[in-house]
Design an enzyme around this catalytic site. Structure first.
Site, PDB file in Angstrom:
ATOM      1  N   ASP A 243       0.841  -1.209   0.000  1.00  0.00           N
ATOM      2  CA  ASP A 243       0.000   0.000   0.000  1.00  0.00           C
ATOM      3  C   ASP A 243       0.874   1.255   0.000  1.00  0.00           C
ATOM      4  O   ASP A 243       0.606   2.223  -0.718  1.00  0.00           O
ATOM      5  CB  ASP A 243      -0.998  -0.005   1.173  1.00  0.00           C
ATOM      6  CG  ASP A 243      -0.384  -0.410   2.508  1.00  0.00           C
ATOM      7  OD1 ASP A 243       0.795  -0.836   2.532  1.00  0.00           O
ATOM      8  OD2 ASP A 243      -1.077  -0.295   3.537  1.00  0.00           O
TER       9      ASP A 243
ATOM     10  N   ASP B  33       0.960  -7.145 -10.798  1.00  0.00           N
ATOM     11  CA  ASP B  33      -0.052  -6.807 -11.803  1.00  0.00           C
ATOM     12  C   ASP B  33      -0.561  -5.394 -11.566  1.00  0.00           C
ATOM     13  O   ASP B  33      -0.623  -4.567 -12.475  1.00  0.00           O
ATOM     14  CB  ASP B  33      -1.209  -7.821 -11.720  1.00  0.00           C
ATOM     15  CG  ASP B  33      -2.307  -7.507 -12.718  1.00  0.00           C
ATOM     16  OD1 ASP B  33      -1.973  -7.211 -13.889  1.00  0.00           O
ATOM     17  OD2 ASP B  33      -3.491  -7.539 -12.338  1.00  0.00           O
TER      18      ASP B  33
HETATM   19  C1  IPM Z   1      -1.293  -8.493 -17.337  1.00  0.00           C
HETATM   20  C2  IPM Z   1      -2.770  -8.721 -17.516  1.00  0.00           C
HETATM   21  C3  IPM Z   1      -3.086 -10.199 -17.199  1.00  0.00           C
HETATM   22  C4  IPM Z   1      -2.681 -10.455 -15.764  1.00  0.00           C
HETATM   23  C5  IPM Z   1      -4.559 -10.569 -17.454  1.00  0.00           C
HETATM   24  C6  IPM Z   1      -4.982 -10.305 -18.881  1.00  0.00           C
HETATM   25  C7  IPM Z   1      -4.831 -12.010 -17.083  1.00  0.00           C
HETATM   26  O1  IPM Z   1      -3.483  -7.850 -16.690  1.00  0.00           O
HETATM   27  O2  IPM Z   1      -0.497  -9.169 -18.035  1.00  0.00           O
HETATM   28  O3  IPM Z   1      -0.927  -7.649 -16.526  1.00  0.00           O
HETATM   29  O4  IPM Z   1      -3.453 -10.170 -14.841  1.00  0.00           O
HETATM   30  O5  IPM Z   1      -1.571 -10.952 -15.565  1.00  0.00           O
HETATM   31 MG    MG Z   2      -2.306  -6.397 -15.704  1.00  0.00          MG
END
Ligand code: IPM
Ligand code: MG
Length: 360
Positions: A227, A251
């Protein structure tokens, strides 16, 4: 030399941006005398439409046989696309997760760099931007919440859903080693991001990262809670060199990091295993709302192709040439609409690809 490259155009803007990256690679061949042999495979919605599944065993085998894979993007509009009426394991994203897992692509490198030419597209104030920033997110890609046991069930008459976040020490160690190794080639700093004040998996993460750090005395290690990291990325992005983190945190933070560079359309990525093999893709999604309109920014895919030249094909000079061509075209004032600012020339996907190819 001959290299076999598998192309995965995918869905949405995927085919357009991969088309432009291929133009750039063709130009690299012309200039360098190397030969790239291409094979295309389907992934995501494109594969569902033809084969009924988001990734076939044959597609995995073809990808495995290549020196590298260059991908566009997959997935559709989650509210309107028929792909999202399918059960989760048959949706486009399941194909992407499967290919990452099958090819053991546990290390996802996402560089986020502010081009001096794009300072005006950066949403942060000039005093925060300072001298710019240049960081790399090292995201663990084959573990954690994405691959833990999950189910939806009823308990005590209530609809209930569960996802599990599991890491073993080996999974943490190998990504930590990648993080420290790359830090050695950059500015010798690793910020390991976790949620150790709450999660057991994060406490193990921290311990193992510290064990690995012992072997890299020249690399400074700091720990940061996720965070706080989300906040620091917009408060002072210049403090980061390598951000080392688990799958889900990576992500989320990589989207944030890309936005502070001006546009998610600029962020490339490489997903690597223990060998030279890798899958290269832009960090952004398939943007179905602008698909087929010649509006998408192909630069993240072109920069991903440059990473492929460098990491999988050992063509460092050629990778430099592609990156310099991107710089030159930005210097000349050409922009796609997502990075457009006053006084620049707005161009479409195809023209941007052509300009970059010609600048090599
Ligand atoms: C990324 C994308 C993917 C993930 C999705 C499309 C599954 O957001 O490559 O960051 O979450 O890894
Ligand atoms: Mg992503």
């Amino acid at each position: 030399m001959e290299h076999k490259i598998v192309l995965i155009p995918g869905d949405g803007i995927g085919p357009e941006i991969v088309g432009e990256a291929k133009k750039v690679l063709d130009r690299v061949c012309e200039k360098s005398g190397h030969t790239f042999l291409y094979e295309e495979v389907l992934l995501g919605g494109a594969s569902i439409d033809v084969h009924g599944v988001p990734l076939t065993d044959e597609a995995v085998a073809v990808a495995r046989s290549a020196d590298a894979v260059l991908m566009g993007s997959i997935g559709g509009n989650t509210a309107t696309s028929p792909w999202y009426k399918l059960e989760p394991s048959k949706r486009p994203e399941a194909g992407l997760l499967r290919i990452r897992k099958e090819l053991n692509l546990f290390a996802n490198l996402r560089p986020a760099y502010l081009y001096s030419q794009l300072k005006d597209a950066c949403p942060l104030r000039p005093d925060i931007i300072g001298d710019g920033f240049d960081m790399l997110i090292m995201r663990e890609l084959t573990g954690g919440l994405y691959f833990g046991e999950r189910r939806t069930y009823e308990q005590d008459g209530l609809r209930t859903a569960m996802d599990t976040l599991v890491y073993n020490e080996e999974e943490i160690r190998r990504i930590a080693v990648k993080g420290f190794e790359i830090a050695k080639k950059r500015r010798n700093k690793v910020t390991s991001v976790d949620k150790a004040n709450v999660l057991d998996s994060s406490r193990l993460w921290r311990k193992v990262v510290e064990e690995v750090a012992v072997h890299y005395p020249d690399v400074e290690l700091e720990h940061m809670l996720v965070d706080n990291c989300a906040m620091q990325l917009v408060r002072d992005p210049g403090q980061f060199d390598v951000i080392l983190t688990e799958n889900m945190f990576g992500d989320i933070l990589s989207d944030e990091a890309s936005m502070v560079t001006g546009s998610i359309g600029m962020l490339s990525s490489a997903s690597l295993n223990e060998t030279k093999f890798g899958l290269y893709e832009p960090s952004h999604g398939s943007a179905p709302d602008i698909a087929g309109q010649d509006k998408a920014n192909p630069i993240a895919t072109i920069l991903s192709a440059a990473m492929m030249l460098r990491y999988s094909l050992d063509l460092d000079g050629e990778a430099d040439a592609v990156e310099q061509a991107v710089q030159r075209v930005l210097e000349q004032g050409y922009r796609t609409v997502d990075i457009m600012s006053e006084g620049c020339t707005c161009v479409g996907t195809r023209e941007m690809g052509e300009l970059i190819s010609k600048a090599i």
